[in-house]
Structure formats: C-alpha cells, structure tokens
Design a protein around this motif. Sequence first.
Motif, PDB file in Angstrom:
ATOM      1  N   ASP A  99      -4.977   1.499  -9.473  1.00  0.00           N
ATOM      2  CA  ASP A  99      -5.979   1.205  -8.453  1.00  0.00           C
ATOM      3  C   ASP A  99      -5.455   1.405  -7.030  1.00  0.00           C
ATOM      4  O   ASP A  99      -6.161   1.130  -6.066  1.00  0.00           O
ATOM      5  CB  ASP A  99      -6.529  -0.212  -8.633  1.00  0.00           C
ATOM      6  CG  ASP A  99      -5.455  -1.295  -8.512  1.00  0.00           C
ATOM      7  OD1 ASP A  99      -4.248  -0.959  -8.518  1.00  0.00           O
ATOM      8  OD2 ASP A  99      -5.830  -2.479  -8.427  1.00  0.00           O
ATOM      9  N   MET A 100      -4.235   1.890  -6.890  1.00  0.00           N
ATOM     10  CA  MET A 100      -3.704   2.229  -5.566  1.00  0.00           C
ATOM     11  C   MET A 100      -4.214   3.617  -5.197  1.00  0.00           C
ATOM     12  O   MET A 100      -3.895   4.609  -5.873  1.00  0.00           O
ATOM     13  CB  MET A 100      -2.177   2.207  -5.593  1.00  0.00           C
ATOM     14  CG  MET A 100      -1.537   2.364  -4.235  1.00  0.00           C
ATOM     15  SD  MET A 100      -1.843   0.901  -3.200  1.00  0.00           S
ATOM     16  CE  MET A 100      -0.987   1.381  -1.701  1.00  0.00           C
ATOM     17  N   ASP A 101      -5.011   3.710  -4.140  1.00  0.00           N
ATOM     18  CA  ASP A 101      -5.688   4.984  -3.873  1.00  0.00           C
ATOM     19  C   ASP A 101      -5.836   5.217  -2.375  1.00  0.00           C
ATOM     20  O   ASP A 101      -6.711   4.647  -1.725  1.00  0.00           O
ATOM     21  CB  ASP A 101      -7.055   4.993  -4.561  1.00  0.00           C
ATOM     22  CG  ASP A 101      -7.761   6.340  -4.432  1.00  0.00           C
ATOM     23  OD1 ASP A 101      -7.172   7.267  -3.845  1.00  0.00           O
ATOM     24  OD2 ASP A 101      -8.893   6.451  -4.924  1.00  0.00           O
ATOM     25  N   GLY A 106      -5.110  12.265   1.827  1.00  0.00           N
ATOM     26  CA  GLY A 106      -4.365  13.404   1.327  1.00  0.00           C
ATOM     27  C   GLY A 106      -3.265  13.054   0.343  1.00  0.00           C
ATOM     28  O   GLY A 106      -2.538  13.936  -0.120  1.00  0.00           O
ATOM     29  N   ASP A 107      -3.134  11.776   0.006  1.00  0.00           N
ATOM     30  CA  ASP A 107      -2.110  11.336  -0.947  1.00  0.00           C
ATOM     31  C   ASP A 107      -2.614  11.483  -2.375  1.00  0.00           C
ATOM     32  O   ASP A 107      -3.820  11.403  -2.626  1.00  0.00           O
ATOM     33  CB  ASP A 107      -1.746   9.870  -0.717  1.00  0.00           C
ATOM     34  CG  ASP A 107      -1.165   9.612   0.659  1.00  0.00           C
ATOM     35  OD1 ASP A 107      -0.486  10.520   1.178  1.00  0.00           O
ATOM     36  OD2 ASP A 107      -1.380   8.509   1.194  1.00  0.00           O
ATOM     37  N   PRO A 108      -1.709  11.643  -3.344  1.00  0.00           N
ATOM     38  CA  PRO A 108      -2.133  11.583  -4.745  1.00  0.00           C
ATOM     39  C   PRO A 108      -2.534  10.163  -5.124  1.00  0.00           C
ATOM     40  O   PRO A 108      -1.994   9.184  -4.582  1.00  0.00           O
ATOM     41  CB  PRO A 108      -0.891  12.042  -5.510  1.00  0.00           C
ATOM     42  CG  PRO A 108       0.258  11.788  -4.591  1.00  0.00           C
ATOM     43  CD  PRO A 108      -0.269  11.951  -3.197  1.00  0.00           C
ATOM     44  N   VAL A 109      -3.465  10.027  -6.034  1.00  0.00           N
ATOM     45  CA  VAL A 109      -3.874   8.699  -6.504  1.00  0.00           C
ATOM     46  C   VAL A 109      -2.672   8.009  -7.148  1.00  0.00           C
ATOM     47  O   VAL A 109      -1.927   8.615  -7.923  1.00  0.00           O
ATOM     48  CB  VAL A 109      -5.028   8.818  -7.518  1.00  0.00           C
ATOM     49  CG1 VAL A 109      -5.375   7.448  -8.088  1.00  0.00           C
ATOM     50  CG2 VAL A 109      -6.250   9.444  -6.856  1.00  0.00           C
ATOM     51  N   GLY A 110      -2.485   6.733  -6.806  1.00  0.00           N
ATOM     52  CA  GLY A 110      -1.384   5.962  -7.367  1.00  0.00           C
ATOM     53  C   GLY A 110      -0.147   5.926  -6.502  1.00  0.00           C
ATOM     54  O   GLY A 110       0.794   5.171  -6.802  1.00  0.00           O
ATOM     55  N   LEU A 111      -0.102   6.702  -5.412  1.00  0.00           N
ATOM     56  CA  LEU A 111       1.077   6.710  -4.557  1.00  0.00           C
ATOM     57  C   LEU A 111       1.267   5.354  -3.889  1.00  0.00           C
ATOM     58  O   LEU A 111       0.332   4.810  -3.303  1.00  0.00           O
ATOM     59  CB  LEU A 111       0.955   7.793  -3.487  1.00  0.00           C
ATOM     60  CG  LEU A 111       2.184   7.933  -2.574  1.00  0.00           C
ATOM     61  CD1 LEU A 111       3.339   8.587  -3.327  1.00  0.00           C
ATOM     62  CD2 LEU A 111       1.839   8.734  -1.316  1.00  0.00           C
ATOM     63  N   LEU A 112       2.476   4.818  -3.976  1.00  0.00           N
ATOM     64  CA  LEU A 112       2.811   3.537  -3.356  1.00  0.00           C
ATOM     65  C   LEU A 112       3.399   3.803  -1.976  1.00  0.00           C
ATOM     66  O   LEU A 112       4.538   4.265  -1.848  1.00  0.00           O
ATOM     67  CB  LEU A 112       3.797   2.757  -4.229  1.00  0.00           C
ATOM     68  CG  LEU A 112       3.295   2.427  -5.639  1.00  0.00           C
ATOM     69  CD1 LEU A 112       4.402   1.801  -6.468  1.00  0.00           C
ATOM     70  CD2 LEU A 112       2.081   1.503  -5.577  1.00  0.00           C
ATOM     71  N   SER A 113       2.627   3.510  -0.973  1.00  0.00           N
ATOM     72  CA  SER A 113       3.085   3.750   0.397  1.00  0.00           C
ATOM     73  C   SER A 113       4.313   2.894   0.692  1.00  0.00           C
ATOM     74  O   SER A 113       4.406   1.745   0.271  1.00  0.00           O
ATOM     75  CB  SER A 113       1.971   3.402   1.383  1.00  0.00           C
ATOM     76  OG  SER A 113       0.818   4.171   1.132  1.00  0.00           O
ATOM     77  N   GLU A 174      -0.614  -6.748 -14.395  1.00  0.00           N
ATOM     78  CA  GLU A 174       0.537  -7.327 -13.698  1.00  0.00           C
ATOM     79  C   GLU A 174       1.788  -6.441 -13.637  1.00  0.00           C
ATOM     80  O   GLU A 174       2.550  -6.507 -12.674  1.00  0.00           O
ATOM     81  CB  GLU A 174       0.945  -8.662 -14.352  1.00  0.00           C
ATOM     82  CG  GLU A 174      -0.074  -9.765 -14.252  1.00  0.00           C
ATOM     83  CD  GLU A 174      -1.162  -9.670 -15.312  1.00  0.00           C
ATOM     84  OE1 GLU A 174      -2.297 -10.116 -15.043  1.00  0.00           O
ATOM     85  OE2 GLU A 174      -0.868  -9.148 -16.410  1.00  0.00           O
ATOM     86  N   GLY A 175       2.063  -5.677 -14.673  1.00  0.00           N
ATOM     87  CA  GLY A 175       3.358  -5.021 -14.815  1.00  0.00           C
ATOM     88  C   GLY A 175       3.744  -4.101 -13.670  1.00  0.00           C
ATOM     89  O   GLY A 175       4.912  -4.057 -13.264  1.00  0.00           O
ATOM     90  N   GLY A 176       2.781  -3.354 -13.133  1.00  0.00           N
ATOM     91  CA  GLY A 176       3.096  -2.433 -12.052  1.00  0.00           C
ATOM     92  C   GLY A 176       3.581  -3.125 -10.802  1.00  0.00           C
ATOM     93  O   GLY A 176       4.475  -2.623 -10.103  1.00  0.00           O
ATOM     94  N   SER A 177       2.998  -4.280 -10.488  1.00  0.00           N
ATOM     95  CA  SER A 177       3.431  -5.000  -9.292  1.00  0.00           C
ATOM     96  C   SER A 177       4.794  -5.659  -9.516  1.00  0.00           C
ATOM     97  O   SER A 177       5.623  -5.733  -8.596  1.00  0.00           O
ATOM     98  CB  SER A 177       2.392  -6.039  -8.879  1.00  0.00           C
ATOM     99  OG  SER A 177       2.144  -6.953  -9.919  1.00  0.00           O
ATOM    100  N   ILE A 178       5.055  -6.124 -10.745  1.00  0.00           N
ATOM    101  CA  ILE A 178       6.380  -6.661 -11.064  1.00  0.00           C
ATOM    102  C   ILE A 178       7.425  -5.553 -10.943  1.00  0.00           C
ATOM    103  O   ILE A 178       8.504  -5.747 -10.363  1.00  0.00           O
ATOM    104  CB  ILE A 178       6.383  -7.281 -12.469  1.00  0.00           C
ATOM    105  CG1 ILE A 178       5.540  -8.558 -12.469  1.00  0.00           C
ATOM    106  CG2 ILE A 178       7.813  -7.584 -12.941  1.00  0.00           C
ATOM    107  CD1 ILE A 178       5.276  -9.132 -13.840  1.00  0.00           C
ATOM    108  N   GLY A 179       7.101  -4.364 -11.458  1.00  0.00           N
ATOM    109  CA  GLY A 179       8.006  -3.237 -11.312  1.00  0.00           C
ATOM    110  C   GLY A 179       8.252  -2.867  -9.860  1.00  0.00           C
ATOM    111  O   GLY A 179       9.382  -2.534  -9.477  1.00  0.00           O
ATOM    112  N   HIS A 180       7.219  -2.936  -9.045  1.00  0.00           N
ATOM    113  CA  HIS A 180       7.321  -2.642  -7.610  1.00  0.00           C
ATOM    114  C   HIS A 180       8.303  -3.605  -6.940  1.00  0.00           C
ATOM    115  O   HIS A 180       9.204  -3.187  -6.189  1.00  0.00           O
ATOM    116  CB  HIS A 180       5.928  -2.762  -6.997  1.00  0.00           C
ATOM    117  CG  HIS A 180       5.797  -2.175  -5.635  1.00  0.00           C
ATOM    118  ND1 HIS A 180       4.579  -1.830  -5.084  1.00  0.00           N
ATOM    119  CD2 HIS A 180       6.712  -1.882  -4.677  1.00  0.00           C
ATOM    120  CE1 HIS A 180       4.747  -1.344  -3.870  1.00  0.00           C
ATOM    121  NE2 HIS A 180       6.040  -1.372  -3.599  1.00  0.00           N
TER     122      HIS A 180
END
Length: 231
Positions: A99-101, A106-113, A174-180
């Motif tokens: 859901d990071m968009d 011009g960024d790819p979907v999912g890119l974590l700024s 939850e997992g993606g934010s824990i990984g972040h």
Amino acid sequence: MRIGVIGAMQIEVDNLKKSMQVEKTEEVSSVNFTIGKIGNVEVVAAVSGVGKVFAAICAETMILKYNVDMLINIGVAGSTTNKLKVFDVAVAQNVVQHDMDTSPLGDPVGLLSGINKIYIPTDENIRNVLIETLKKKGLNYEVGTIATGDQFIHTKEKKEWICDNFDAIAAEMEGGSIGHVCYVNNVPFVILRTISDSEGGAMDYQTFATKAAQVAIDVVISFIGKVGADC
C-alpha cells in the motif's frame, strides 16, 4: 542471545507465553511485553496490535529498550498463490509494503522513501533454521515475498493485483513495517505466517485463525529450542 517474538493478535502469543518462564511484564506505548526464557534462551514476546503503525512501535521498542538480537514475526496471513492452502506456512524471503504508493511522482509502487527500496530481505541464517524446522515437522511451506498493508485482503481481484505486482505468496498487515524497522536498525529478522484464509476470505479467517496461529507458534518454539541447543 535474546529473541523478540511479535504477534499481531492475542491468539498468536498466548500459547507462546505458556511455554515461557516469565520473569516480568511491562507496558510501553500501550503494548504489553513479556520477558522470560524458553530453555536457556531469553525471549521477549509481545502482541503488537493490528496494522503497520502498531507493529512498528512494537519492533522499535523491542530493539531500543529490550536489545533483542533478532526479531521473529509470527501469525496468520491470506494466501495469494494456489501453492498455499489453509494451515500451510509462508516464510518471507522478502517483505514489501503493497500500500506504499508514490507512483504519481514517478516512483514504482511499493518504493519506501528514505531507504529507496521496495523489497527488504529477511535474514538468511534465521530463515534457513526455520525452513529446517518446517521440514522436520512435515509442514507444507513456500518461501517468497510476503506483502503488507493496512488492509484486510479478501477479494480475488486484490490478491491477484498483489501477486502480479510483487510476486507475493501471502498478504498480511504487519510484517513489512517490522522489516522496515529492523532494516534501519540493522537487526536480523524473519516473518513466518500460517495461512488462515485463501479463496474464502473473511469467512475462512474467522474459522481457521486460531488453529493457524498455533501452527506458527509451534514452529517458533521448536526454533527457539534449536537456537538454545546451538548456543
């Protein structure tokens, strides 16, 4: 060795706590942390709450206050592949936040700024021990990308979108934010999710979530036992 174990819901951590020699419990930022041991391994267990913000708060506290050497996120997830059915296990090779968009910029979907990554890898050594544990238990599993977002994914169309865009095998909250959090703190982590719903969506989840969560807990207890034996 101190291992942090994070679950999103009470059912994911209660039975783990039953296996612990509990030394104390503390509340930090509305999250309850249970500190104790399983065998000779120090364990900090917590129910983060549902969603990425609660999970990030919990992970950051585990790292900064309790100085864990690694983090394991357990729980349930929805399958986004026909290779995983209810009670099978998804092990994350990578995590992504679907859901990071910022694509309108011009960024790819999912890119974590800020860290300029879409996929965050889990720790290979921890992952391999978990896979060995799954094999010994005879559980069906897949290793791949687990996708995270602040949404309960219940439609076939949304699952297909996540699979098509990120080649994900499962979706959860939850997992993606824990990984972040682990990535920016340089702490090894892994995500292990038992499938609680597939095509049936919310109905499957209500029926199977408790048993599915227990599968993940059993695997993690065996994993901790192996870590203790190797220490």
